[in-house]
Every structure is written in structure tokens, then in C-alpha cells.
Scaffold this active site. Structure first.
Site, short mmCIF file in Angstrom:
data_model
loop_
_atom_site.label_atom_id
_atom_site.label_comp_id
_atom_site.label_asym_id
_atom_site.label_seq_id
_atom_site.Cartn_x
_atom_site.Cartn_y
_atom_site.Cartn_z
N THR A 11 0.83 -1.22 0.00
CA THR A 11 0.00 0.00 0.00
C THR A 11 0.86 1.26 0.00
O THR A 11 0.36 2.36 0.19
CB THR A 11 -0.91 0.02 1.25
OG1 THR A 11 -0.08 -0.12 2.40
CG2 THR A 11 -1.92 -1.11 1.22
N HIS A 20 9.57 1.27 2.62
CA HIS A 20 10.37 2.25 3.35
C HIS A 20 11.19 1.59 4.46
O HIS A 20 11.09 0.39 4.70
CB HIS A 20 9.49 3.38 3.89
CG HIS A 20 8.53 2.90 4.92
ND1 HIS A 20 8.86 2.87 6.25
CD2 HIS A 20 7.28 2.44 4.83
CE1 HIS A 20 7.83 2.39 6.92
NE2 HIS A 20 6.86 2.13 6.08
N SER A 32 7.18 7.05 10.01
CA SER A 32 6.06 6.48 9.27
C SER A 32 6.17 6.92 7.83
O SER A 32 6.99 7.75 7.47
CB SER A 32 4.75 6.97 9.86
OG SER A 32 4.68 8.37 9.69
N LYS A 33 5.30 6.33 7.02
CA LYS A 33 5.34 6.66 5.60
C LYS A 33 5.23 8.17 5.42
O LYS A 33 5.77 8.75 4.50
CB LYS A 33 4.22 5.94 4.85
CG LYS A 33 4.55 4.47 4.64
CD LYS A 33 3.42 3.70 3.99
CE LYS A 33 3.66 2.21 4.20
NZ LYS A 33 2.52 1.38 3.88
N ARG A 34 4.47 8.78 6.31
CA ARG A 34 4.29 10.24 6.18
C ARG A 34 5.41 11.03 6.88
O ARG A 34 5.69 12.15 6.52
CB ARG A 34 2.94 10.64 6.74
CG ARG A 34 2.00 11.14 5.63
CD ARG A 34 0.62 11.42 6.16
NE ARG A 34 -0.19 10.21 6.20
CZ ARG A 34 -1.19 10.03 7.05
NH1 ARG A 34 -1.47 10.94 7.95
NH2 ARG A 34 -1.91 8.93 7.01
#
Ligand code: GLU
Length: 448
Positions: free
Chosen positions: A15, A19, A212-214
Site C-alpha cells: 500500500t 520504506h 512512518s510513511k508520512r
């Protein structure tokens, strides 16, 4: 000693880009399998049809390949619906799950789902990293395990696959601890033995926020694009949450596999410090022989600079010294970079040609004229850093370094920062260097 053949897996949901956090999980599971002569499985958990994307799956596979983490088996959950249906049926038939009528709250909500019949009791398990963990499952209620017979959800498929694939050790991020009690209840309902769990600490950003991805989690592919070496990334990642007893930091994957111990993985979060990664990369670049360096540098060189050219040979020691990742080569050649002068000579204010301790145009002009004459005597075919240096050096010694070399370097580079003038002149070659020095001389003439 573990008697059964060890099987571990990395089970990403495709998704997002692959990372750092996920990569470290994959690495630990891989290391554990290899050090026990076990099997390492890649399982793509793509039951979320809306968020799962093929491009993310490709990114995960490419990144693992680039890092050299080979898996022995590959599965995709979207291709295993039959298997899940069989287990769902078994759970319903045995009274461990039931079809539940729902009152849809929002448009699109199901009128019917399959829920797990929670026995509401305490679950205790031993985690290899975190020790004994207890959890009262009452608060979880009868949780959903499938939206329909063909649409099982995460908890169910995760357990069934681990069971079917013979997983002995579940090595995954700490964020899954809260899922484990539900999953243990499912194992028990199926009547299957529990695997051993090891929840590894999360990665934190420099300000100790969850990576996190963000927030701060950089995809592995971006390190690849920026010219980091996989060996450096592996070494750096392996030391996030674990360190060897002897504190030797530079370790190959083989050495890590030899020394790693999951029991010695720390419980607290590990800080992902990109500076440290850069340090590792620099160490690994320093270990490359010329051929390997060139192989890695190639794609980052400006088009005009062929790795076989003399200019490249002259630049090689400098590039080796300056870069931390191969992507830095591009930065060096940008017009604002230290080597930008090679292709982009900026027009220069004559004042900048003057050495700060002797701000005299006549002096600068005189030294430029003299050095130009010395350079002019050199043969084009043997025009290199050494011949340039020997031709000018006696004159420099006689007349002062700053007084001679500052105007010379400025005249050929126009930049405050650049390599030393001998390197610059040899890279530019005789014709171009003399041309630039002449321009500088005439600039000084015009304004004096
Ligand atoms: N698919 C889950 C994730 O991407 C991993 C589940 C697991 O490792 O058990 O976070």
C-alpha cells in the site's frame, strides 16, 4: 537450539513504497532464517483491494532484490481465496465463527459479515524480544474475520498463511503486538500450535516521533536513486535495535548473520539517524576499488565526462574524497557545485580575482600573465595535474601562494569553492585554461 526447520517471512501490504521501517523488519526476519539454515518467505498481503497496488508490490520486490535479500518462496494473498474459504467454513462449522447480521451505518457497509466468536479470556504469550505479554481479549468483542466467504480480512488470512506456510517465527514490527491476541485466538480455534513471536522495536525519527510513511520514512528505492550502496544500508539497518557484543560496527551481511541474536534486540525504539547512514555509506564507498567505484558512479556523471577519459582519471581521487553517496556527484557538477566551473564559467567581477591580502590589480594581472606563459610552454599531450604543478610551483614559491594561486584559481573557476588550481587547470585542459586566464587578464586591464 531450535529443532524444527526455521521458517520466517516478510509479509508487507503493498500500500506504499517500501520504506525503512519495513525494510528493517524484512532484514531481521531474513537474518534469523539464514542463521538457522531456515527458509525465508515473501508474502504479499494484498487483501485490501482498494489500497493495494501492483506498483508498490514491484517496488518491494525490486528493493529486496537490490538489497540482496533472496526469498525462498513467494505468495500473494489475492491468489489464495480458496484456502481461506476452507478455513472460514471450518471455523463456522465448529462454532468458532458466525455470520453476523449488521446494521449498515454508512453507505457501502455490509449487511452481513463473518465474526469470530470471542471466548473472552486472557491470552499470554512469550515474545522473543519483549518477554511475557498478557492481554485480556474481552475488550476485543466478536471481531470481524471476513466481509464475506470470499473476502477474509487481515487477522484471519495472516494466521492461515502463517500456519499453511509452516511459519515457526513471526518476526514483525511492534505495531502488530496489539493484533497478536486476536491472532492467537484464531490459532487456538483452528487447533493449530502457536508460532514464536518476536516484535521488534519501531524506528523513530531524529525527534523521537514514530517513523512512518508520512514522517521521515524514506523509501529504500530513493536511497538507491541517490546512489547509496546496499551493503551500507544493510549494515546500518541491522544496527537499528541490535548491536553485536564486541561493538564492531562495520559488518557484512555474512558477519551480521553470524553474530545476530534476536534475544539481544532492544525493546525501546531505535532512532533512524540518516547522518549515521551517510557515515556508513562513506565507509563502504571508501572500500570500493576503482572499477567498482566507476561502475557505481557512471550513471551520475555528466554526459560529457566519460569514465574512460583523462579528465575523469584526474577527477577520480577528488570524487572519492568528496562524495558520501554517488548522487553527490551530480551536486558537485551542478552550476553551484564545486565542479560546476567545468561546464559553466560564470562571468566574474574583477574584484574577486584579487587576493584579499594583496588587493592590487597590477599584481594579480602580472601573476596571471606569468603563469599563463608558464602553462603555454607545456605540451598538450602531457598536460596533467603533476606537469601543471611542476611548471608553476617554483614561481609560486618565489612570489607567494595567495598572490599567485588565488587569481589563477579564480580566473579558471570563478568560484569561491573548487579543487586546487592545478587540478582545475588540468581538468579544463590547456586551451580552455589559457582562454579563461586571458579573459581574466583583459578584465583586469579594462578596469584598471
Ligand atoms: N501485512 C502487515 C503489514 O504490512 C504485516 C503483518 C505481519 O507481519 O504479520 O504491516
Amino acid at each position: 537450539m531450535i529443532n524444527k526447520k526455521v521458517v520466517t517471512r516478510f509479509a508487507p501490504s503493498p500500500t506504499g513504497l517500501f520504506h525503512a521501517g519495513s525494510y528493517r523488519t524484512a532484514l531481521f526476519a531474513y537474518i534469523f532464517a539464514r542463521q538457522n539454515n531456515g527458509k525465508f518467505i515473501l508474502r504479499i498481503e494484498d487483501t485490501d483491494k482498494v489500497r493495494s497496488k501492483k506498483k508498490y508490490e514491484d517496488n518491494i520486490i525490486d528493493s529486496l532484490k537490490w538489497m540482496g535479500l533472496k526469498y525462498d518462496e513467494f505468495y500473494r494473498q489475492s491468489e489464495r481465496t480458496e484456502i481461506y474459504r476452507k478455513y472460514l467454513k471450518q471455523l463456522i462449522d465448529s462454532g468458532h465463527a458466525y455470520i453476523s447480521k449488521e446494521i449498515p451505518k454508512e453507505p457501502g457497509d455490509r449487511e452481513e459479515v463473518i465474526r469470530f466468536k470471542n471466548p473472552n479470556r486472557k491470552v499470554v504469550f512469550q515474545d522473543m524480544v519483549r518477554g511475557q505479554i498478557e492481554f485480556d481479549t474481552t475488550e476485543l468483542g466478536d471481531f470481524v474475520i471476513a466481509k464475506s466467504m470470499d473476502e477474509p480480512v487481515f487477522h484471519l488470512v495472516n494466521v492461515i498463511d502463517d500456519l499453511e506456510m509452516g511459519m515457526t517465527h513471526i518476526i514483525r514490527g511492534e505495531d502488530h503486538i496489539s493484533n497478536t491476541p486476536r491472532q492467537i485466538l484464531i490459532y487456538e480455534a483452528i487447533g493449530a500450535p502457536l508460532p514464536i513471536f518476536a516484535h521488534i522495536p519501531l524506528l523513530l525519527s531524529a525527534n523521537r516521533a514514530k517513523l512512518s510513511k508520512r514522517h521521515g520514512a524514506v523509501p529504500v528505492s530513493s536511497y538507491r536513486e541517490r546512489g547509496f550502496l546496499p551493503e551500507a544500508i544493510i549494515n546500518f539497518m541491522a544496527l537499528l535495535g541490535w548491536h553485536p557484543t564486541d561493538d564492531i560496527e562495520i559488518l557484512s551481511l555474512e558477519q551480521i548473520i553470524e553474530k545476530f541474536s534476536i534475544e539481544r534486540v532492544q525493546k525501546s525504539g531505535a532512532i533512524f539517524d540518516e547522518e549515521k547512514l551517510r557515515w556508513f555509506n562513506k565507509q563502504y564507498i571508501g572500500k570500493l576499488n576503482d572499477n567498482d567505484f566507476i561502475e557505481n558512479a557512471k550513471s551520475f556523471l555528466p554526459k560529457w565526462l566519460l569514465p574512460t577519459s583523462d579528465s575523469f582519471k584526474m577527477l577520480l581521487p577528488l570524487l572519492k574524497e568528496k562524495i558520501v553517496s554517488f548522487g553527490d556527484i551530480q551536486v558537485l557538477f551542478e552550476s553551484s557545485g564545486e565542479l560546476g566551473f567545468i561546464n559553466n564559467m560564470q562571468s566574474i567581477d574583477p574584484e574577486r580575482l584579487l587576493w584579499k591580502k594583496t588587493p592590487d590589480r597590477e599584481v594579480a594581472k602580472k601573476h596571471l600573465i606569468e603563469t599563463k606563459l608558464l602553462l603555454d610552454k607545456l605540451d598538450k599531450t602531457s598536460f596533467n595535474t603533476e606537469t601543471v604543478r611542476s611548471a608553476i610551483w617554483p614561481y609560486v614559491e618565489k612570489n607567494g601562494k595567495g598572490d599567485v594561486l588565488w587569481p589563477l584559481r579564480m580566473s579558471v573557476t570563478g568560484q569561491d569553492r573548487s579543487p586546487d588550481p592545478f587540478v582545475c587547470i588540468s581538468i579544463l585542459g590547456k586551451d580552455e585554461s589559457l582562454k579563461r586566464i586571458s579573459v581574466a587578464i583583459s578584465l583586469l586591464e579594462k578596469t584598471s
